[in-house]
Write a protein that holds these residues in place. Structure first.
Motif, PDB file in Angstrom:
ATOM      1  N   VAL A  62      -2.513 -11.443 -23.734  1.00  0.00           N
ATOM      2  CA  VAL A  62      -3.153 -10.323 -23.053  1.00  0.00           C
ATOM      3  C   VAL A  62      -3.029  -9.107 -23.932  1.00  0.00           C
ATOM      4  CG1 VAL A  62      -3.342  -9.067 -20.889  1.00  0.00           C
ATOM      5  CG2 VAL A  62      -2.369 -11.367 -20.890  1.00  0.00           C
TER       6      VAL A  62
ATOM      7  N   GLY B   3      -7.662 -22.423 -20.234  1.00  0.00           N
ATOM      8  CA  GLY B   3      -8.271 -22.059 -18.957  1.00  0.00           C
ATOM      9  C   GLY B   3      -7.451 -21.084 -18.139  1.00  0.00           C
TER      10      GLY B   3
ATOM     11  N   VAL C 284      -6.073 -17.612 -16.848  1.00  0.00           N
ATOM     12  CA  VAL C 284      -6.563 -16.238 -16.708  1.00  0.00           C
ATOM     13  C   VAL C 284      -5.377 -15.360 -16.319  1.00  0.00           C
ATOM     14  CG1 VAL C 284      -8.136 -14.703 -15.458  1.00  0.00           C
ATOM     15  CG2 VAL C 284      -8.823 -17.054 -15.976  1.00  0.00           C
ATOM     16  N   ALA C 285      -5.238 -14.218 -16.993  1.00  0.00           N
ATOM     17  CA  ALA C 285      -4.094 -13.342 -16.745  1.00  0.00           C
ATOM     18  C   ALA C 285      -4.554 -11.902 -16.617  1.00  0.00           C
ATOM     19  CB  ALA C 285      -3.055 -13.466 -17.857  1.00  0.00           C
ATOM     20  N   SER C 286      -3.797 -11.159 -15.831  1.00  0.00           N
ATOM     21  CA  SER C 286      -3.998  -9.723 -15.681  1.00  0.00           C
ATOM     22  C   SER C 286      -2.631  -9.069 -15.720  1.00  0.00           C
ATOM     23  CB  SER C 286      -4.715  -9.403 -14.370  1.00  0.00           C
ATOM     24  OG  SER C 286      -4.836  -8.010 -14.179  1.00  0.00           O
TER      25      SER C 286
ATOM     26  N   HIS D 106      -6.725  -7.415 -19.115  1.00  0.00           N
ATOM     27  CA  HIS D 106      -7.181  -8.717 -18.627  1.00  0.00           C
ATOM     28  C   HIS D 106      -7.425  -9.648 -19.815  1.00  0.00           C
ATOM     29  CE1 HIS D 106      -7.880  -7.118 -14.569  1.00  0.00           C
ATOM     30  NE2 HIS D 106      -8.442  -6.078 -15.151  1.00  0.00           N
ATOM     31  N   ALA D 107      -7.238 -10.942 -19.589  1.00  0.00           N
ATOM     32  CA  ALA D 107      -7.513 -11.926 -20.644  1.00  0.00           C
ATOM     33  C   ALA D 107      -7.726 -13.297 -20.028  1.00  0.00           C
ATOM     34  CB  ALA D 107      -6.363 -11.985 -21.654  1.00  0.00           C
ATOM     35  N   ALA D 108      -8.519 -14.121 -20.732  1.00  0.00           N
ATOM     36  CA  ALA D 108      -8.736 -15.519 -20.337  1.00  0.00           C
ATOM     37  C   ALA D 108      -8.739 -16.357 -21.611  1.00  0.00           C
ATOM     38  CB  ALA D 108     -10.049 -15.673 -19.583  1.00  0.00           C
ATOM     39  N   ASP D 109      -7.993 -17.451 -21.606  1.00  0.00           N
ATOM     40  CA  ASP D 109      -7.909 -18.328 -22.768  1.00  0.00           C
ATOM     41  C   ASP D 109      -8.880 -19.496 -22.578  1.00  0.00           C
ATOM     42  OD1 ASP D 109      -6.754 -20.729 -24.373  1.00  0.00           O
ATOM     43  OD2 ASP D 109      -5.682 -18.986 -25.176  1.00  0.00           O
TER      44      ASP D 109
ATOM     45  N   GLU E 263      -3.573 -17.154 -13.192  1.00  0.00           N
ATOM     46  CA  GLU E 263      -4.343 -18.207 -12.538  1.00  0.00           C
ATOM     47  C   GLU E 263      -4.492 -19.400 -13.477  1.00  0.00           C
ATOM     48  OE1 GLU E 263      -8.052 -16.911 -10.870  1.00  0.00           O
ATOM     49  OE2 GLU E 263      -7.275 -14.917 -10.414  1.00  0.00           O
ATOM     50  N   ASN E 264      -4.531 -20.591 -12.885  1.00  0.00           N
ATOM     51  CA  ASN E 264      -4.785 -21.848 -13.598  1.00  0.00           C
ATOM     52  C   ASN E 264      -3.637 -22.266 -14.513  1.00  0.00           C
ATOM     53  OD1 ASN E 264      -7.343 -21.744 -12.387  1.00  0.00           O
ATOM     54  ND2 ASN E 264      -8.244 -20.708 -14.167  1.00  0.00           N
TER      55      ASN E 264
ATOM     56  N   VAL F 110      -1.825 -17.866 -22.788  1.00  0.00           N
ATOM     57  CA  VAL F 110      -2.804 -16.786 -22.875  1.00  0.00           C
ATOM     58  C   VAL F 110      -2.138 -15.574 -23.485  1.00  0.00           C
ATOM     59  CG1 VAL F 110      -2.302 -15.951 -20.535  1.00  0.00           C
ATOM     60  CG2 VAL F 110      -4.519 -15.428 -21.563  1.00  0.00           C
TER      61      VAL F 110
END
Length: 216
Positions: free
Chosen positions: A214, A132, A134-136, A125-128, A153-154, A212
């Motif tokens: 990951v 903004g 968000v990745a999985s 999982h990661a969020a930048d 997402e986003n 992002v």
């Protein structure tokens, strides 16, 4: 460790959940090791059940031979005709018995072979903070490399994403392309020839900009 949502795995694998329930369950699975382990173990079920024919589940029943020493009883008045019960009511019992039989077969024959694959399946999982996004990423070990399943997402709408896979020796591969006009909970497939253990990070890129990264 146990999870009370593993009871929904059978319905999920057989496609019996409605879209909202399916999306909710997929979001849960991404963060639940127990459900992912059970999903890998039971993954062969739909294919095995697809090989079961209705005729295989209809067991013939024969009436016992009459005893010659018993004297026949006088005939009774015929009762009012009763419509036979609908055959479809038998299916829940028959299908349940078939599922139990297949589960026993899967547990005895396939589970030892699948244990190694379950240990090789990991989720990152990661969020930048800047973008903004968000990745999985679900990484599944295969004999040819690694199967990738991305959730994002986003991300900016109307863009084309590129997944760049970096290994620990500095090599790179493109793991896939996709458009960003999709539902937030949709899983996007990808692949790479790198083994899971050799992957250093996954970069999601739009127009040469990394949205992002990951990492494990």
């Amino acid at each position: 460790m146990s999870c009370d949502r593993t009871v929904a795995l059978g319905a999920y694998l057989l496609g019996a959940l409605d879209p909202a329930e399916r999306s909710s369950f997929e979001r849960h699975v991404r963060g639940c090791t127990t459900c992912r382990r059970e999903m890998v173990r039971l993954a062969p079920l739909p294919g095995l059940l697809g090989q079961v024919r209705p005729a295989d589940l209809e067991l013939p029943f024969e009436d016992p031979a009459p005893d010659p020493d018993l004297r026949p009883l006088p005939p009774e008045p015929e009762p009012e005709p009763v419509p036979p019960p609908a055959r479809r009511r038998r299916w829940p019992v028959l299908v349940g018995a078939a599922v139990l039989a297949v589960l026993v077969a899967v547990g005895a024959v396939l589970v030892p072979r699948l244990v190694g694959d379950d240990r090789a399946a990991v989720t990152w999982h990661a969020a930048d903070a800047g973008t903004g996004v968000v990745a999985s990423a679900d990484l599944v070990a295969k004999s040819w490399g690694t199967e990738l399943w991305m959730s994002l997402e986003n991300a900016p709408r109307g863009a084309r994403c590129k997944l760049i896979v970096h290994d620990r020796s500095g090599r790179t591969e493109i793991g896939g392309w996709w458009g960003t006009d999709h539902a937030p909970d949709e899983r996007i497939p990808g692949s790479t020839s790198f083994r899971v253990a050799d992957i250093e990070r996954l970069d999601v890129v739009v127009d040469m900009r990394v949205l992002v990264s990951v990492r494990p």
